[in-house]
Write a protein that holds these residues in place. Structure first.
Motif, short mmCIF file in Angstrom:
data_model
loop_
_atom_site.label_atom_id
_atom_site.label_comp_id
_atom_site.label_asym_id
_atom_site.label_seq_id
_atom_site.Cartn_x
_atom_site.Cartn_y
_atom_site.Cartn_z
N MET A 18 0.83 -1.21 0.00
CA MET A 18 0.00 0.00 0.00
C MET A 18 0.87 1.26 0.00
SD MET A 18 -3.07 0.78 2.68
CE MET A 18 -4.15 2.22 2.55
N ALA A 19 2.06 1.21 0.65
CA ALA A 19 2.94 2.37 0.70
C ALA A 19 3.43 2.77 -0.69
CB ALA A 19 4.13 2.08 1.61
N ARG A 20 3.35 1.86 -1.65
CA ARG A 20 3.81 2.16 -3.02
C ARG A 20 2.68 2.66 -3.91
NH1 ARG A 20 7.94 -2.58 -4.80
NH2 ARG A 20 8.31 -1.03 -6.45
N GLY A 21 1.50 2.84 -3.31
CA GLY A 21 0.40 3.44 -4.05
C GLY A 21 -0.65 2.44 -4.48
N GLY A 22 -1.87 2.96 -4.67
CA GLY A 22 -2.97 2.09 -5.05
C GLY A 22 -2.79 1.41 -6.39
N GLY A 23 -2.15 2.10 -7.36
CA GLY A 23 -1.92 1.49 -8.65
C GLY A 23 -1.00 0.30 -8.56
N TYR A 24 0.03 0.39 -7.72
CA TYR A 24 0.95 -0.74 -7.54
C TYR A 24 0.24 -1.92 -6.89
CZ TYR A 24 4.91 -3.53 -6.02
OH TYR A 24 5.78 -4.57 -5.83
N VAL A 25 -0.62 -1.63 -5.89
CA VAL A 25 -1.38 -2.70 -5.23
C VAL A 25 -2.23 -3.44 -6.26
CG1 VAL A 25 -3.14 -3.25 -3.52
CG2 VAL A 25 -1.43 -1.50 -3.02
N ALA A 26 -2.90 -2.68 -7.15
CA ALA A 26 -3.76 -3.30 -8.15
C ALA A 26 -2.96 -4.20 -9.09
CB ALA A 26 -4.50 -2.22 -8.95
N ARG A 27 -1.81 -3.73 -9.53
CA ARG A 27 -0.98 -4.55 -10.44
C ARG A 27 -0.45 -5.80 -9.74
NH1 ARG A 27 0.61 0.73 -11.64
NH2 ARG A 27 2.52 0.56 -10.40
N GLN A 28 -0.02 -5.65 -8.49
CA GLN A 28 0.47 -6.81 -7.73
C GLN A 28 -0.65 -7.81 -7.50
OE1 GLN A 28 3.50 -7.58 -6.86
NE2 GLN A 28 3.04 -9.36 -5.56
N ALA A 29 -1.84 -7.31 -7.17
CA ALA A 29 -2.98 -8.20 -6.94
C ALA A 29 -3.33 -8.96 -8.22
CB ALA A 29 -4.18 -7.39 -6.46
N ALA A 30 -3.34 -8.27 -9.37
CA ALA A 30 -3.66 -8.94 -10.63
C ALA A 30 -2.63 -10.03 -10.95
CB ALA A 30 -3.72 -7.91 -11.76
N GLU A 31 -1.37 -9.75 -10.68
CA GLU A 31 -0.32 -10.75 -10.94
C GLU A 31 -0.51 -11.98 -10.06
OE1 GLU A 31 4.52 -11.16 -10.37
OE2 GLU A 31 3.66 -9.18 -10.80
N GLU A 32 -0.79 -11.77 -8.78
CA GLU A 32 -0.98 -12.91 -7.87
C GLU A 32 -2.28 -13.66 -8.19
OE1 GLU A 32 -0.39 -12.27 -3.74
OE2 GLU A 32 1.38 -11.00 -4.02
N LEU A 33 -3.33 -12.93 -8.54
CA LEU A 33 -4.58 -13.59 -8.91
C LEU A 33 -4.39 -14.48 -10.13
CD1 LEU A 33 -7.08 -10.64 -8.38
CD2 LEU A 33 -7.17 -12.84 -7.17
N ARG A 34 -3.58 -14.02 -11.09
CA ARG A 34 -3.29 -14.84 -12.27
C ARG A 34 -2.59 -16.14 -11.87
NH1 ARG A 34 -4.42 -16.94 -16.63
NH2 ARG A 34 -4.81 -14.98 -17.71
N ARG A 35 -1.60 -16.07 -11.00
CA ARG A 35 -0.89 -17.28 -10.58
C ARG A 35 -1.83 -18.21 -9.81
NH1 ARG A 35 3.55 -13.74 -9.16
NH2 ARG A 35 3.28 -14.16 -6.95
N TYR A 36 -2.62 -17.63 -8.93
CA TYR A 36 -3.57 -18.42 -8.14
C TYR A 36 -4.58 -19.10 -9.06
CZ TYR A 36 -6.80 -19.28 -4.18
OH TYR A 36 -7.63 -19.84 -3.24
N TRP A 37 -5.06 -18.36 -10.03
CA TRP A 37 -6.02 -18.91 -11.00
C TRP A 37 -5.41 -20.09 -11.75
CZ3 TRP A 37 -10.93 -18.77 -12.69
CH2 TRP A 37 -11.19 -19.28 -13.97
N ASP A 38 -4.21 -19.90 -12.27
CA ASP A 38 -3.57 -20.97 -13.06
C ASP A 38 -3.36 -22.23 -12.24
OD1 ASP A 38 -3.47 -19.37 -15.32
OD2 ASP A 38 -1.40 -18.72 -14.99
N LEU A 39 -3.02 -22.06 -10.97
CA LEU A 39 -2.72 -23.22 -10.13
C LEU A 39 -3.97 -23.93 -9.62
CD1 LEU A 39 0.18 -21.65 -8.04
CD2 LEU A 39 0.42 -23.58 -9.63
N ALA A 40 -4.97 -23.16 -9.23
CA ALA A 40 -6.09 -23.76 -8.49
C ALA A 40 -7.41 -23.82 -9.25
CB ALA A 40 -6.31 -22.99 -7.17
N PHE A 41 -7.59 -22.98 -10.27
CA PHE A 41 -8.92 -22.86 -10.88
C PHE A 41 -8.97 -23.24 -12.36
CE2 PHE A 41 -8.77 -20.10 -7.25
CZ PHE A 41 -10.01 -20.26 -6.65
N ALA A 42 -7.93 -22.87 -13.10
CA ALA A 42 -7.98 -23.04 -14.56
C ALA A 42 -8.34 -24.46 -14.98
CB ALA A 42 -6.65 -22.61 -15.18
N PRO A 43 -7.78 -25.51 -14.36
CA PRO A 43 -8.12 -26.88 -14.82
C PRO A 43 -9.58 -27.25 -14.63
CG PRO A 43 -6.13 -26.89 -13.45
CD PRO A 43 -6.78 -25.55 -13.28
N HIS A 44 -10.29 -26.53 -13.77
CA HIS A 44 -11.66 -26.92 -13.42
C HIS A 44 -12.72 -25.92 -13.93
CE1 HIS A 44 -9.50 -29.56 -10.69
NE2 HIS A 44 -8.88 -28.51 -10.22
#
Length: 330
Positions: A130-156
């Motif tokens: 959060m100290a790096r700004g809201g835009g950075y939080v959004a980009r970091q969240a999107a990157e982690e959501l993509r990894r989480y999606w690929d690992l846990a959700f995409a196959p199903h």
């Protein structure tokens, strides 16, 4: 209790949607840690991926809840259409206005005492990001959501999406036959419609007049929930989620007589098709190849025992009245 008052114009604009990122964000809520006993196995495994991923998911891991609290809504933006893709939703997370991200994280920190939401200390990784700004939080969240999606959700997802779209189709039929009140009252015992007000069981207390409601069925949610805009003077309409129980998640046992008549595989498929299912779903549940399922479904279809209809990219099969009579149920 959450009470949402919707006038006739708002009711006309209200809509249903199938959201991949809503299913992802739902696992960050407490019911992602302990899903209901009839949840699909991939739902049960999804939360564990957060702590065991090959690459760390620090932001999502710290935002995941074990008890009460709030998961920021920018992680699961309101669906832009009836069935957005994961890429479309990740881009919306990535492009979330920085002030929206900061406002939701402040709501997490400060709570909303008047509504029953207690504040909480922001975890270390959330504070650093959060100290790096809201835009950075959004980009970091999107990157982690993509990894989480690929690992846990995409196959199903294709099977999950077919089940959710089948539920939306069911709701369309209820709306056509029984109207909006009948539709909302059919979703879940914890959701009730009466005299222009939608009431949803909740530990939070909110009363709002809203311009419309976005309704999202979920295979992850264990109970109904409402995402109400936590940002002061926010204009985002509420999103109501409710659990869908995919009653066809396990093969239905066919009778011995039916198996003798049709053969065990064909009889098992007919017995399972009391609710719509795709070829891939049936193959996984009956432990046979998709080609074998496709062949037997073709035989049942030509005999007039099942119907098929396209739902998005999937083709869903279901018993006809003649098939149900043969299977011994109504």
């Amino acid at each position: 209790m959450i009470e949402l008052t919707v006038n006739a114009s708002g009711l006309a604009r209200s809509r249903f949607a199938v959201s991949p990122l809503h299913e992802v964000a739902a696992t960050l809520l407490p019911w992602g840690l302990c899903p209901s006993s009839d949840a699909d196995p991939w739902v049960t495994r999804a939360r564990r991926v957060l702590r065991r991923a090959p690459l760390p998911l620090p932001l999502l891991s710290e935002l995941a809840l074990d008890g009460g609290g709030y998961v920021p809504d920018f992680l699961s933006p309101h669906p832009s259409g009836p069935s957005p893709t994961i890429e479309e939703e990740l881009e919306r997370v990535r492009s979330t206005p920085p002030e929206r991200v900061v406002g939701e994280l402040e709501a997490l920190r400060d709570g909303r005492p008047c509504n029953g939401l207690a504040g909480s200390n922001l975890p270390p990784e959330v504070r650093r990001t959060m100290a790096r700004g809201g835009g950075y939080v959004a980009r970091q969240a999107a990157e982690e959501l993509r990894r989480y999606w690929d690992l846990a959700f995409a196959p199903h997802w294709e099977d999950a999406k077919a089940a959710l779209e089948s539920e939306v189709d069911r709701c369309a039929g209820v709306l056509a036959r029984h109207g909006a009140a009948g539709l909302f009252n059919s979703l879940h015992p914890g959701i009730r419609w009466a005299e222009g007000t939608l009431r949803v069981d909740s530990r939070f207390t909110v009363e709002l007049a809203v311009p419309l409601v976005v309704v999202v069925p979920s295979l992850v949610a264990a109970g109904p929930g409402v995402a109400v805009d936590p940002v002061p003077d926010g204009q985002r309409p509420p999103m109501v989620a409710y659990p869908v129980r995919d009653m066809a998640t396990a093969p239905t046992t066919s009778s011995t007589e039916l198996a003798r008549l049709l053969g065990p595989t064909r009889a098992g498929l007919l017995a399972a098709l009391a609710r719509p299912a795709s070829t891939a779903q049936l193959a996984a549940r009956h432990f046979v190849s998709p080609a074998t399922v496709s062949y037997h479904l073709g035989v049942l279809h030509r005999a007039g025992l099942i119907t098929r209809a396209r739902s998005g990219r999937a083709v869903l099969y279901r018993r006809t009245p003649a098939g149900s009579r043969l299977a011994g149920s109504r």
